[in-house]
Write a protein that holds these residues in place. Structure first.
Motif, PDB file in Angstrom:
ATOM      1  N   LYS A  48       0.849  -1.185   0.000  1.00 49.93           N
ATOM      2  CA  LYS A  48       0.000   0.000   0.000  1.00 49.93           C
ATOM      3  C   LYS A  48       0.888   1.239   0.000  1.00 49.93           C
ATOM      4  N   ARG A  49       0.650   2.111  -0.964  1.00 56.55           N
ATOM      5  CA  ARG A  49       1.423   3.346  -1.087  1.00 56.55           C
ATOM      6  C   ARG A  49       0.484   4.539  -1.166  1.00 56.55           C
ATOM      7  N   LEU A  50       1.030   5.720  -0.930  1.00 58.00           N
ATOM      8  CA  LEU A  50       0.246   6.951  -0.985  1.00 58.00           C
ATOM      9  C   LEU A  50       0.125   7.433  -2.425  1.00 58.00           C
ATOM     10  N   ALA A  51      -1.097   7.691  -2.847  1.00 58.07           N
ATOM     11  CA  ALA A  51      -1.366   8.187  -4.193  1.00 58.07           C
ATOM     12  C   ALA A  51      -1.705   9.672  -4.131  1.00 58.07           C
ATOM     13  N   GLN A  52      -2.124  10.211  -5.245  1.00 60.42           N
ATOM     14  CA  GLN A  52      -2.502  11.613  -5.332  1.00 60.42           C
ATOM     15  C   GLN A  52      -3.620  11.913  -4.336  1.00 60.42           C
ATOM     16  N   GLY A  53      -3.477  13.008  -3.609  1.00 59.85           N
ATOM     17  CA  GLY A  53      -4.493  13.386  -2.640  1.00 59.85           C
ATOM     18  C   GLY A  53      -4.427  12.607  -1.335  1.00 59.85           C
ATOM     19  N   GLY A  54      -3.371  11.818  -1.158  1.00 52.70           N
ATOM     20  CA  GLY A  54      -3.237  11.045   0.064  1.00 52.70           C
ATOM     21  C   GLY A  54      -4.009   9.743   0.065  1.00 52.70           C
ATOM     22  N   ARG A  55      -4.625   9.418  -1.084  1.00 54.78           N
ATOM     23  CA  ARG A  55      -5.325   8.137  -1.170  1.00 54.78           C
ATOM     24  C   ARG A  55      -4.311   6.994  -1.168  1.00 54.78           C
ATOM     25  N   VAL A  56      -4.795   5.800  -0.956  1.00 57.92           N
ATOM     26  CA  VAL A  56      -3.928   4.626  -0.887  1.00 57.92           C
ATOM     27  C   VAL A  56      -4.195   3.720  -2.081  1.00 57.92           C
ATOM     28  N   PHE A  57      -3.132   3.168  -2.674  1.00 56.32           N
ATOM     29  CA  PHE A  57      -3.306   2.254  -3.798  1.00 56.32           C
ATOM     30  C   PHE A  57      -2.316   1.104  -3.662  1.00 56.32           C
ATOM     31  N   PRO A  58      -2.595  -0.038  -4.298  1.00 59.95           N
ATOM     32  CA  PRO A  58      -1.676  -1.185  -4.246  1.00 59.95           C
ATOM     33  C   PRO A  58      -0.558  -1.038  -5.274  1.00 59.95           C
ATOM     34  N   CYS A  59       0.643  -0.740  -4.823  1.00 58.12           N
ATOM     35  CA  CYS A  59       1.786  -0.549  -5.718  1.00 58.12           C
ATOM     36  C   CYS A  59       2.435  -1.905  -6.002  1.00 58.12           C
ATOM     37  N   LEU A  60       2.651  -2.208  -7.274  1.00 60.90           N
ATOM     38  CA  LEU A  60       3.173  -3.508  -7.692  1.00 60.90           C
ATOM     39  C   LEU A  60       4.682  -3.468  -7.929  1.00 60.90           C
ATOM     40  N   LYS A  61       5.371  -4.491  -7.432  1.00 61.90           N
ATOM     41  CA  LYS A  61       6.794  -4.675  -7.704  1.00 61.90           C
ATOM     42  C   LYS A  61       7.058  -6.169  -7.751  1.00 61.90           C
ATOM     43  N   PHE A  62       8.146  -6.544  -8.388  1.00 62.05           N
ATOM     44  CA  PHE A  62       8.579  -7.922  -8.270  1.00 62.05           C
ATOM     45  C   PHE A  62       9.122  -8.130  -6.857  1.00 62.05           C
ATOM     46  N   ARG A  63       8.833  -9.289  -6.279  1.00 62.48           N
ATOM     47  CA  ARG A  63       9.313  -9.562  -4.926  1.00 62.48           C
ATOM     48  C   ARG A  63      10.829  -9.729  -4.940  1.00 62.48           C
ATOM     49  N   THR A  64      11.501  -8.963  -4.083  1.00 60.32           N
ATOM     50  CA  THR A  64      12.958  -9.026  -3.985  1.00 60.32           C
ATOM     51  C   THR A  64      13.413  -9.450  -2.595  1.00 60.32           C
ATOM     52  N   MET A  65      12.467  -9.687  -1.702  1.00 59.26           N
ATOM     53  CA  MET A  65      12.799 -10.006  -0.319  1.00 59.26           C
ATOM     54  C   MET A  65      12.307 -11.397   0.075  1.00 59.26           C
ATOM     55  N   VAL A  66      12.834 -11.868   1.198  1.00 59.44           N
ATOM     56  CA  VAL A  66      12.361 -13.137   1.747  1.00 59.44           C
ATOM     57  C   VAL A  66      10.917 -12.977   2.196  1.00 59.44           C
ATOM     58  N   SER A  67      10.210 -14.082   2.328  1.00 53.99           N
ATOM     59  CA  SER A  67       8.785 -14.021   2.636  1.00 53.99           C
ATOM     60  C   SER A  67       8.486 -13.455   4.022  1.00 53.99           C
ATOM     61  N   ASN A  68       9.433 -13.618   4.981  1.00 55.65           N
ATOM     62  CA  ASN A  68       9.241 -13.088   6.342  1.00 55.65           C
ATOM     63  C   ASN A  68      10.064 -11.816   6.552  1.00 55.65           C
ATOM     64  N   ALA A  69       9.997 -10.919   5.582  1.00 50.94           N
ATOM     65  CA  ALA A  69      10.857  -9.733   5.554  1.00 50.94           C
ATOM     66  C   ALA A  69      10.686  -8.834   6.779  1.00 50.94           C
ATOM     67  N   GLU A  70       9.459  -8.627   7.227  1.00 54.19           N
ATOM     68  CA  GLU A  70       9.231  -7.722   8.351  1.00 54.19           C
ATOM     69  C   GLU A  70       9.889  -8.246   9.627  1.00 54.19           C
ATOM     70  N   ASP A  71       9.801  -9.546   9.869  1.00 52.93           N
ATOM     71  CA  ASP A  71      10.433 -10.144  11.051  1.00 52.93           C
ATOM     72  C   ASP A  71      11.951 -10.022  10.974  1.00 52.93           C
ATOM     73  N   VAL A  72      12.509 -10.262   9.783  1.00 51.05           N
ATOM     74  CA  VAL A  72      13.956 -10.168   9.590  1.00 51.05           C
ATOM     75  C   VAL A  72      14.436  -8.738   9.844  1.00 51.05           C
ATOM     76  N   LEU A  73      13.698  -7.747   9.333  1.00 55.71           N
ATOM     77  CA  LEU A  73      14.072  -6.346   9.534  1.00 55.71           C
ATOM     78  C   LEU A  73      14.023  -5.967  11.006  1.00 55.71           C
ATOM     79  N   ARG A  74      12.944  -6.340  11.669  1.00 60.01           N
ATOM     80  CA  ARG A  74      12.785  -5.989  13.075  1.00 60.01           C
ATOM     81  C   ARG A  74      13.931  -6.558  13.930  1.00 60.01           C
ATOM     82  N   GLU A  75      14.298  -7.797  13.679  1.00 63.82           N
ATOM     83  CA  GLU A  75      15.376  -8.431  14.429  1.00 63.82           C
ATOM     84  C   GLU A  75      16.725  -7.781  14.121  1.00 63.82           C
ATOM     85  N   ALA A  76      16.958  -7.452  12.854  1.00 65.14           N
ATOM     86  CA  ALA A  76      18.226  -6.847  12.453  1.00 65.14           C
ATOM     87  C   ALA A  76      18.400  -5.461  13.072  1.00 65.14           C
TER      88      ALA A  76
END
Length: 208
Positions: A48-76
């Motif tokens: 979810k990213r911020l669009a024009q006017g502060g609205r939210v939209f689903p921004c697409l990218k190819f996955r470049t991270m491990v599936s449990n990325a948030e846990d890995v970041l928090r621990e690091a």
């Protein structure tokens, strides 16, 4: 005049975006297969990213991270004060423990952002504009005039900050550049940024 400019930008996005999509589709298919074969998880990363006017939209990218990325970041970040300081300043990490080997290549070449052409064709983004900001970046920015100014136009696949230092710039420098872009935007400026983006991507400058 404002409506005419918006219509011109939208027509430009649709025409050039559709052309780019046809050209890069085979590359996107190869990348999708490589991601599935090299690591566990979905092909696309939808954030979810911020669009024009502060609205939210689903921004697409190819996955470049491990599936449990948030846990890995928090621990690091909890274990490494210097890494935490870098994250708080740039919202990026030069040696990000979440990124897969294939993901590092995709990020260095900016190929991970190719799916955003779909966002452009859907009208959620433009080819050129301010960065599509993650939701966490708006925290504490309610009274920041420059930050809010960047939300008055559609975010772009590329923009002024990408051709002016990319990840070498800190958060405040990025929003200053984006505010200047909004106040001076034109099709001529957009074309200049697109041409410069090609050179930046080929050299891999500032990407991580």
């Amino acid at each position: 005049m404002f409506l005419q400019d918006c219509l011109a930008v939208r027509c430009f996005d649709l025409f050039v975006g559709a052309l780019i999509f046809v050209i890069v589709l085979p590359v996107m298919l190869v990348i999708a297969v490589a991601i599935k074969l090299s690591s566990t998880g979905p092909v696309f990363f939808v954030q979810k990213r911020l669009a024009q006017g502060g609205r939210v939209f689903p921004c697409l990218k190819f996955r470049t991270m491990v599936s449990n990325a948030e846990d890995v970041l928090r621990e690091a970040l909890a274990k490494d004060p210097q890494m935490k300081a870098q994250w708080e300043k740039y919202f990026k990490l030069r040696k990000d423990p979440r990124i897969t080997p294939l993901g590092r290549f995709l990020r260095a070449t900016s190929l991970d952002e190719l799916p955003q052409i779909i966002n452009v064709l859907r009208g959620e983004m433009s080819l050129v504009g301010p960065r599509a900001r993650p939701l966490y970046e708006r925290e504490g920015q309610e009274k920041n005039r420059l930050f809010q100014l960047g939300l008055t136009v559609k975010p772009g696949m590329t923009g002024l900050w990408q051709v002016s230092g990319r990840s070498k710039l800190n958060f405040d420098q990025r929003i200053e550049l984006e505010a200047w872009y909004v106040q001076n935007r034109s099709l001529r400026l957009d074309l200049t940024i697109l041409v410069k983006t090609v050179g930046i991507v080929l050299r891999g400058d500032g990407a991580y």
